[in-house]
Structures are given as structure tokens and as C-alpha cells.
Scaffold this active site. Structure first.
Site, PDB file in Angstrom:
ATOM      1  N   ASP A   8      35.538  32.630  41.478  1.00  0.00           N
ATOM      2  CA  ASP A   8      35.447  33.880  40.731  1.00  0.00           C
ATOM      3  C   ASP A   8      36.854  34.199  40.218  1.00  0.00           C
ATOM      4  O   ASP A   8      37.796  33.412  40.417  1.00  0.00           O
ATOM      5  CB  ASP A   8      34.870  34.989  41.615  1.00  0.00           C
ATOM      6  CG  ASP A   8      34.129  36.042  40.799  1.00  0.00           C
ATOM      7  OD1 ASP A   8      34.330  36.103  39.572  1.00  0.00           O
ATOM      8  OD2 ASP A   8      33.352  36.827  41.390  1.00  0.00           O
ATOM      9  N   GLU A  10      38.398  37.701  39.988  1.00  0.00           N
ATOM     10  CA  GLU A  10      39.070  38.948  40.374  1.00  0.00           C
ATOM     11  C   GLU A  10      40.098  38.742  41.486  1.00  0.00           C
ATOM     12  O   GLU A  10      41.089  39.471  41.564  1.00  0.00           O
ATOM     13  CB  GLU A  10      38.029  39.988  40.811  1.00  0.00           C
ATOM     14  CG  GLU A  10      37.141  40.503  39.686  1.00  0.00           C
ATOM     15  CD  GLU A  10      35.969  39.594  39.340  1.00  0.00           C
ATOM     16  OE1 GLU A  10      35.909  38.454  39.862  1.00  0.00           O
ATOM     17  OE2 GLU A  10      35.111  40.018  38.537  1.00  0.00           O
ATOM     18  N   HIS A  60      32.568  33.340  37.223  1.00  0.00           N
ATOM     19  CA  HIS A  60      32.900  34.684  36.733  1.00  0.00           C
ATOM     20  C   HIS A  60      32.189  34.968  35.404  1.00  0.00           C
ATOM     21  O   HIS A  60      32.248  34.155  34.473  1.00  0.00           O
ATOM     22  CB  HIS A  60      34.412  34.804  36.542  1.00  0.00           C
ATOM     23  CG  HIS A  60      34.845  36.104  35.941  1.00  0.00           C
ATOM     24  ND1 HIS A  60      34.797  37.296  36.623  1.00  0.00           N
ATOM     25  CD2 HIS A  60      35.343  36.401  34.708  1.00  0.00           C
ATOM     26  CE1 HIS A  60      35.238  38.268  35.839  1.00  0.00           C
ATOM     27  NE2 HIS A  60      35.570  37.750  34.672  1.00  0.00           N
ATOM     28  N   HIS A 104      35.986  38.802  45.550  1.00  0.00           N
ATOM     29  CA  HIS A 104      36.299  40.233  45.629  1.00  0.00           C
ATOM     30  C   HIS A 104      35.310  40.891  46.579  1.00  0.00           C
ATOM     31  O   HIS A 104      34.282  40.293  46.920  1.00  0.00           O
ATOM     32  CB  HIS A 104      36.184  40.869  44.238  1.00  0.00           C
ATOM     33  CG  HIS A 104      34.873  40.556  43.591  1.00  0.00           C
ATOM     34  ND1 HIS A 104      33.728  41.255  43.886  1.00  0.00           N
ATOM     35  CD2 HIS A 104      34.510  39.566  42.730  1.00  0.00           C
ATOM     36  CE1 HIS A 104      32.727  40.726  43.208  1.00  0.00           C
ATOM     37  NE2 HIS A 104      33.160  39.691  42.510  1.00  0.00           N
ATOM     38  N   HIS A 116      33.046  45.116  43.379  1.00  0.00           N
ATOM     39  CA  HIS A 116      31.717  45.246  42.762  1.00  0.00           C
ATOM     40  C   HIS A 116      30.765  44.241  43.395  1.00  0.00           C
ATOM     41  O   HIS A 116      31.202  43.336  44.104  1.00  0.00           O
ATOM     42  CB  HIS A 116      31.774  45.045  41.229  1.00  0.00           C
ATOM     43  CG  HIS A 116      32.111  43.663  40.790  1.00  0.00           C
ATOM     44  ND1 HIS A 116      33.391  43.162  40.810  1.00  0.00           N
ATOM     45  CD2 HIS A 116      31.340  42.659  40.318  1.00  0.00           C
ATOM     46  CE1 HIS A 116      33.389  41.916  40.356  1.00  0.00           C
ATOM     47  NE2 HIS A 116      32.155  41.568  40.066  1.00  0.00           N
ATOM     48  N   GLU A 135      28.861  39.787  47.207  1.00  0.00           N
ATOM     49  CA  GLU A 135      28.778  38.402  46.728  1.00  0.00           C
ATOM     50  C   GLU A 135      29.198  37.396  47.793  1.00  0.00           C
ATOM     51  O   GLU A 135      28.686  36.280  47.835  1.00  0.00           O
ATOM     52  CB  GLU A 135      29.632  38.255  45.466  1.00  0.00           C
ATOM     53  CG  GLU A 135      29.016  38.998  44.302  1.00  0.00           C
ATOM     54  CD  GLU A 135      29.885  38.994  43.061  1.00  0.00           C
ATOM     55  OE1 GLU A 135      30.397  37.925  42.685  1.00  0.00           O
ATOM     56  OE2 GLU A 135      30.043  40.070  42.468  1.00  0.00           O
TER      57      GLU A 135
HETATM   58 ZN   LIG Z   1      33.969  37.829  38.620  1.00  0.00          ZN
END
Ligand SMILES: [Zn+2]
Length: 264
Positions: A8, A10, A60, A104, A116, A135
Site C-alpha cells: 500500500d 500510505e 493502493h 495504515h 482508513h 485492512e
Molecule cells: Zn492505499
């Protein structure tokens, strides 16, 4: 040894602001460079540890963030749509472990960069069988359905804390310390890449002792949406999908992938 790497954006070192994360934004190209350089450091570290097959998944947004011509030649890369019916293409039971890089926290965590759960614009919270999950947890469960353990999670300090709480048996590495949703104390990416080499070597030693993250069904996912029109768009039959209130829907399923496809 075969390792699957889910990446990802972030939690990548140097990433702190939404303009680095979204296509078309002023700093997005910088974000892509930071991302691609960190992927290359991970691939190089895995090769140095004797890993012979590496698949790296760009996870992402729409999954097209890596800069292809800059990618390390020692791995295969999966780019494109991130739908749940095939979140980890190429993954099977023969993989020795997975790394979650640049992750994240779930939505609603303080001092966490871009907290998120799958989408900042759609969901305020997810609960699996009554327990909040993000996630890290859900991706680890999907990997667990292939019998593949998560060996390493990287991201900000809050992400590492969530990973340790969720998985218990996992190595974590903090690329930064979140001060707020769009601020952090950063380490230099060069420093992060050096430290990742040591951390990845350490994490791979646990490939036979860390167990896959498994939670057997039936599953119940409670989704709280950002607005009522998002909930309105979901079909609820009153049995396997129930509207609990204006913003909240509960979806039931025996299969985790099917559950996520239906609910998210
Ligand atoms: Zn992401």
C-alpha cells in the site's frame, strides 16, 4: 523460498500528505518515486536472503502506482484493479509468507497517517463478527485462506501497534510516527531502506513459526458508510444483508471473499 509482497502507499517512508497519494495531485509523482524505491529495497532484501520467487502487488487505489521502468528486475509485479474476487493474483498455498508493506491503520485511529478502512470516502468503520477490523486484519485473513502467514507489517507506529494487536505473531517496522492524519515525524527513506534489510532478514526467520491468520466462518461484517446514499445503493434482502440504520448494513456469508465482494 517464495514470498508475496502486498504494497500500500500510505505507510511508505516520506509519505504524509494526500497530494502524494492521489493521481493528478501535485506531489503524486514524488509519492510514486518514494513507493517504487521502497519496493525495490524490499525486493533486494528478499533476494539477499535467498528468496527465489517474489510477487509484489500494487494495492493502493486503482493499483497502478509503481513506476514500471524503475522496478527491480528480481520480482514479478501485479498492477491494476484491486477487487476482492482476486485481491492477491498469483498467490497460492506454495508461498512461505507474505509481507504487508506501507500499510495504515483502520479508520478512526488517532496519530495515524491516512487512517482508513479500504476507502476514506465510503466507510467509517468495519466490524467482523462484532470486532473492529481494518485492512491489516482482513488482508491477513484473506492470505490465511491460502495458508500463508504474514511475516512483516510496515507503516507508521500506530499501524505497527494495530498489526501486533491483531496478529500477535508478526514482525513490525515503523517507517514514521504519526502526529495526525496528515503529519508525522519521518525517518529518511535511505535510513528506512537500510533498516528494512535487517528487519526483513529477521522476519523471514519466523516463516516456519508464525502461523497463518485464520478465523473460520460463518462471517458477519457490519459496515458503517459515510453517507446514507452509499448504504441506499446496497441491496438488502433482510436475511443475508440487513440495513441496521441509515448508515449501517450487516452482511452475512460463509465465505470471506464472497462476504467482502458483497459488502464493500
Ligand atoms: Zn492505499
Amino acid at each position: 523460498m517464495k514470498i508475496y509482497v502486498c504494497v500500500d502507499m500510505e505507510g511508505i517512508s516520506g509519505i504524509v500528505h494526500p497530494t502524494q497519494l492521489m493521481k493528478g495531485e501535485a506531489m503524486y509523482e514524488e509519492g510514486r518515486r518514494l513507493l517504487t524505491n521502497e519496493v525495490n529495497a524490499v525486493v533486494e532484501s528478499l533476494l539477499q536472503e535467498g528468496v527465489r520467487e517474489i510477487i509484489v502487488r500494487d494495492i493502493h487505489a486503482s493499483g497502478v502506482n509503481f513506476i514500471p521502468e524503475r522496478l527491480h528486475p528480481g520480482a514479478s509485479y501485479v498492477m491494476g484493479g484491486t477487487l476482492f474476487q482476486e485481491r492477491f493474483p498469483g498467490l497460492d498455498h506454495t508461498f512461505d509468507g507474505a509481507l504487508l508493506i506501507g500499510y495504515h491503520t483502520m479508520a478512526g485511529v488517532e496519530r495515524a497517517v491516512r487512517d482508513h478502512s479500504y476507502s476514506s470516502r465510503h466507510f467509517t468503520s468495519l466490524k467482523l463478527n462484532g470486532r473492529p477490523i481494518g485492512e491489516i486484519g482482513l488482508d491477513s485473513l484473506l492470505l490465511g485462506t491460502y495458508g500463508v502467514p504474514v511475516l512483516l507489517v510496515t507503516g507508521d507506529e500506530a499501524t505497527c501497534k494495530e498489526a501486533a494487536n491483531e496478529l500477535e505473531e508478526v514482525t513490525t517496522y515503523a517507517t514514521k510516527v504519526g502526529l495526525g492524519r496528515h503529519s508525522a515525524i519521518l525517518k529518511s527513506p535511505v535510513k528506512v531502506h537500510e533498516e528494512l534489510r535487517v528487519t526483513i532478514a529477521e522476519a523471514l526467520k519466523h516463516r516456519d513459526s508464525y502461523r497463518p491468520f485464520i478465523q473460520s466462518g460463518p462471517y458477519e461484517l457490519q459496515v458503517q458508510y459515510m453517507s446514507t446514499d452509499l448504504a441506499d445503493a446496497k441491496y438488502c434482502d433482510g436475511k443475508q444483508a440487513i440495513r441496521l440504520d441509515g448508515l449501517t448494513i450487516r452482511v452475512m456469508d460463509d465465505d470471506l471473499t464472497s462476504l467482502l465482494c458483497r459488502a464493500l
